[in-house]
Design a protein around this motif. Structure first.
Motif, short mmCIF file in Angstrom:
data_model
loop_
_atom_site.label_atom_id
_atom_site.label_comp_id
_atom_site.label_asym_id
_atom_site.label_seq_id
_atom_site.Cartn_x
_atom_site.Cartn_y
_atom_site.Cartn_z
N SER A 1 0.83 -1.21 0.00
CA SER A 1 0.00 0.00 0.00
C SER A 1 0.86 1.25 0.00
O SER A 1 0.57 2.23 -0.70
N ARG B 1 2.47 1.76 -3.43
CA ARG B 1 1.52 2.14 -4.47
C ARG B 1 0.87 3.50 -4.22
O ARG B 1 0.76 4.33 -5.13
N SER B 2 0.48 3.76 -2.95
CA SER B 2 -0.32 4.95 -2.65
C SER B 2 0.47 6.15 -2.16
O SER B 2 0.06 7.29 -2.36
N ARG C 1 3.88 6.08 -4.78
CA ARG C 1 3.27 6.12 -6.12
C ARG C 1 4.19 5.54 -7.19
O ARG C 1 4.35 6.08 -8.28
N SER D 1 5.32 2.88 -9.97
CA SER D 1 4.67 2.04 -10.99
C SER D 1 5.63 0.99 -11.55
O SER D 1 5.21 0.10 -12.28
N LEU E 1 0.81 -5.89 -5.62
CA LEU E 1 1.21 -4.87 -6.59
C LEU E 1 0.81 -5.26 -8.01
O LEU E 1 0.33 -4.42 -8.78
N ALA F 1 -2.66 -4.62 -8.71
CA ALA F 1 -2.94 -3.19 -8.84
C ALA F 1 -2.32 -2.61 -10.11
O ALA F 1 -2.20 -1.39 -10.25
N VAL G 1 0.75 -2.65 -11.12
CA VAL G 1 2.11 -2.14 -11.00
C VAL G 1 3.04 -3.09 -11.75
O VAL G 1 2.89 -4.32 -11.69
#
Length: 400
Positions: free
Chosen positions: A177, A180-181, A184, A186, A209, A212, A214
């Motif tokens: 988390s 990713r959040s 950020r 990728s 990931l 999501a 990524v």
């Protein structure tokens, strides 16, 4: 005729006696006549014994020595406050990641009739290989650092194994988390270190990931034996934003980070709890996930001023919590002067350390019937991981 009658009567009497005892001769009195290590009575006496399994020498000594010191520190504080009863610690050096040493320590502890319970082992792979000898000896064992989820969820160690840290299915989602959040990112590279601790965390973070969307690349390396990471670093794309390294040897993570920077690659390193070592792992800007602790607790300041030698050495703190649980369970078991290892196990499972005296910052209570990702022996929530960032000066600053 009289002689034959006497013999027949004697045989009949002996048969009746045997029948009264279920066909066997009377057993000798005393609790240890037929008791195994699980149920044999152990005289508690004035001093009770706890085994501590930790890698105090070898590649992981920087964290294992902390665990042993924190366990001894609890015993020192306990003994100072109690005049009529004491604890002593027997340390077994497991030399993580050499699991053969962990097995030998577990076997010695199981055969030592004075030991009522065990704090440790440290690594998840050590817990796995130590399970059989510790269970055969009837010993409860509480780890202050083994996080692999299946150690509790596969039920293999139910009633024997406990831990004072969250598991990987609590750590992995928190890491994913944040990547990713918050960061950020990728484009992520995950590098496991080819053991059960590392691959479990790597699998969890990679799965979350990838789901999501990524871009995740997976690599693998033997952190124990590798000193030149150049070939691995060459495979890391130049536009990678985060390199996740759930390793256990902080000196190797530091070396890898230095070689990564020397190669001109700027990806942010993200370590797991096994790399929470402010004295060793100091790559500026790196992130590290770590156990829940109460940084304001005065016991931490007292430790820093005492055996810590000016350092907080927070990785070992959950081993203090584990020793605290074990001591309470043993005291309860020894209420009548004797205890069995089975009693200690049951009392460990029901021990509660209230928030005011818990160094973890919340009430410690073990799950009895878990629902995934928690299993029997895990701590109930709010056990969770924090995220720390390494500053330019090497300080660990909590950021989430």
């Amino acid at each position: 005729m009289k002689k034959g009658f006497f013999v027949a009567a004697l045989v009949a009497a002996l048969a009746a006696t045997a029948a009264a005892f279920g066909g066997n001769a009377p057993a000798r009195s005393g609790p240890t006549a037929t008791a195994g290590p699980d149920t044999a009575l152990i005289r508690c006496g004035r001093t009770r014994t706890i085994g501590v399994a930790a890698p105090v020498t070898g590649p992981a000594a920087s964290i294992g020595a902390q665990q042993a010191r924190w366990a001894r520190y609890f015993v020192t504080r306990y003994n100072r406050a109690n005049k009529k009863k004491k604890f002593r610690v027997i340390v077994g050096d497991t030399q993580l990641p050499d699991t053969a040493q962990a097995i030998q320590v577990a076997e010695r502890f199981a055969s030592n009739s004075a030991i009522l319970g065990v704090v440790g082992p440290a690594g998840s792979q050590e817990v796995q290989v130590s399970t059989a000898p510790l269970k055969s000896g009837g010993l409860a064992f509480i780890s202050g650092s083994a996080t692999r989820t299946t150690l509790t969820t596969d039920r293999t160690r139910r009633g024997f194994f406990f831990r004072t840290v969250p598991n990987d299915d609590q750590q992995g989602p928190k890491v994913a988390s944040h990547i990713r959040s918050v960061v950020r990112a990728s484009r992520v590279v995950i590098i496991d270190s080819q053991n059960s601790y590392s691959t479990g965390l790597s699998d969890t973070v990679q799965r979350i990931l990838s789901n999501a969307n990524v871009n995740v690349r997976r690599e693998s390396v033997n952190e124990e034996t590798t000193t030149d990471f150049s070939s691995l670093i060459a495979r890391i794309p130049g536009d990678t934003q985060v390199v996740y390294v759930p390793w256990q040897l902080a000196p190797k993570a530091q070396l890898f980070g230095q070689q990564l920077r020397a190669a001109g690659k700027t990806a942010r390193l993200f370590g797991s709890d096994g790399l929470f070592d402010p004295d060793t792992f100091k790559i500026p800007g790196s992130l590290v996930s770590f156990f829940p602790i109460d940084l304001t607790d005065p016991v931490i300041r007292a430790y820093r001023a005492g055996p810590g030698g000016g350092e907080s050495q927070l990785f070992g703190l959950p081993s203090y919590a584990a020793t605290q649980v074990m001591a309470r369970a043993i005291d309860k078991s020894c209420a009548n002067g004797n205890a069995t290892r089975a009693e200690v196990r049951r009392n460990v499972a029901s021990t509660v350390i209230p928030k005011p005296i818990s160094l973890l910052g919340f009430t410690q209570k073990f799950v009895q019937r878990g629902t995934f990702p928690l299993g029997p022996g895990d701590m109930q929530r709010p056990a969770d991981f924090g995220i720390y960032q390494i500053s330019a000066t090497g300080a660990y600053v909590r950021v989430a």
